[in-house]
Design a protein around this motif. Structure first.
Motif: not given
Length: 195
Positions: A126-128, A118-119, A186-187, A147-150
């Motif tokens: 951070v997407d997930r 959660d943190e 990466g997402v 999972s990181l945003e672009p």
């Protein structure tokens, strides 16, 4: 692996090993000319393990081969289940927390995993996030997947998770160290048609 499962695993391995050692040693000893033990099914080194009468005794019974095949299939499935259970990376069910009073306490591993994920998921970019703990109760190890945003710098996201979520988890559990493996991905967003 839980302590009970670890003990059961070791006992089963020891029993299977002992049975195989006794049977294999007996076959080898009798084959090399040693006198056969009193419990052995054959009498000397020239006896075969299954003679024609033993091998063909149940040939005409319609139930024999399905039972043999089913029993062997069950044994293979049990062996595969056991192998997968031993090789699988087990999650830590609880962590031993030193409370400083000599008593100690236990912290549910799933609770710390959820708090860590959660943190870490709240970090900018951070997407997930997913986390699980392995290792021993007194020396857990964290495995985090992000999972990181672009448009996010992976180094910044890694630093924020390390100094934030992982540090807080270590302090909350009262651990001197919390080794961690963080995997970044990466997402990929699906392209959308604009009209």
């Amino acid at each position: 692996m839980s302590p009970v499962l670890r003990v059961v695993n070791r006992v089963l391995l020891a029993l299977v090993g002992l049975v195989l050692l006794v049977l294999g040693g007996s076959v080898l000893a009798v084959g090399l000319g040693a006198p056969a033990p009193s419990w052995w099914i054959h009498h000397d080194r020239h006896d075969v393990l299954l003679d024609d009468a033993e091998r063909t005794r149940w040939r005409d019974a319609g139930w024999w081969w399905p039972v043999v095949i089913a029993a062997l299939a069950v044994l293979v499935l049990l062996a595969l289940w056991w192998l997968i259970a031993v090789l699988r990376r087990h999650r830590l069910s609880e962590i031993l927390v030193d409370t400083g009073d000599g008593e100690g306490a236990t912290l549910r591993g799933g609770a710390l995993e959820d708090a860590l994920a959660d943190e870490a998921g709240e970090v900018d970019g951070v997407d997930r996030a997913r986390a699980h703990l392995t290792g021993r109760r007194t020396a857990p190890e964290a495995h985090v997947r992000l999972s990181l945003e672009p448009d996010v710098d992976p180094g910044t996201a890694l630093h924020d998770v390390t100094s934030g979520a992982l540090s807080h988890a270590r302090d909350a559990a009262g651990l001197s160290s919390l080794p961690a493996e963080v995997r970044l991905r990466g997402v990929r967003h699906r392209p959308e048609r604009v009209s």
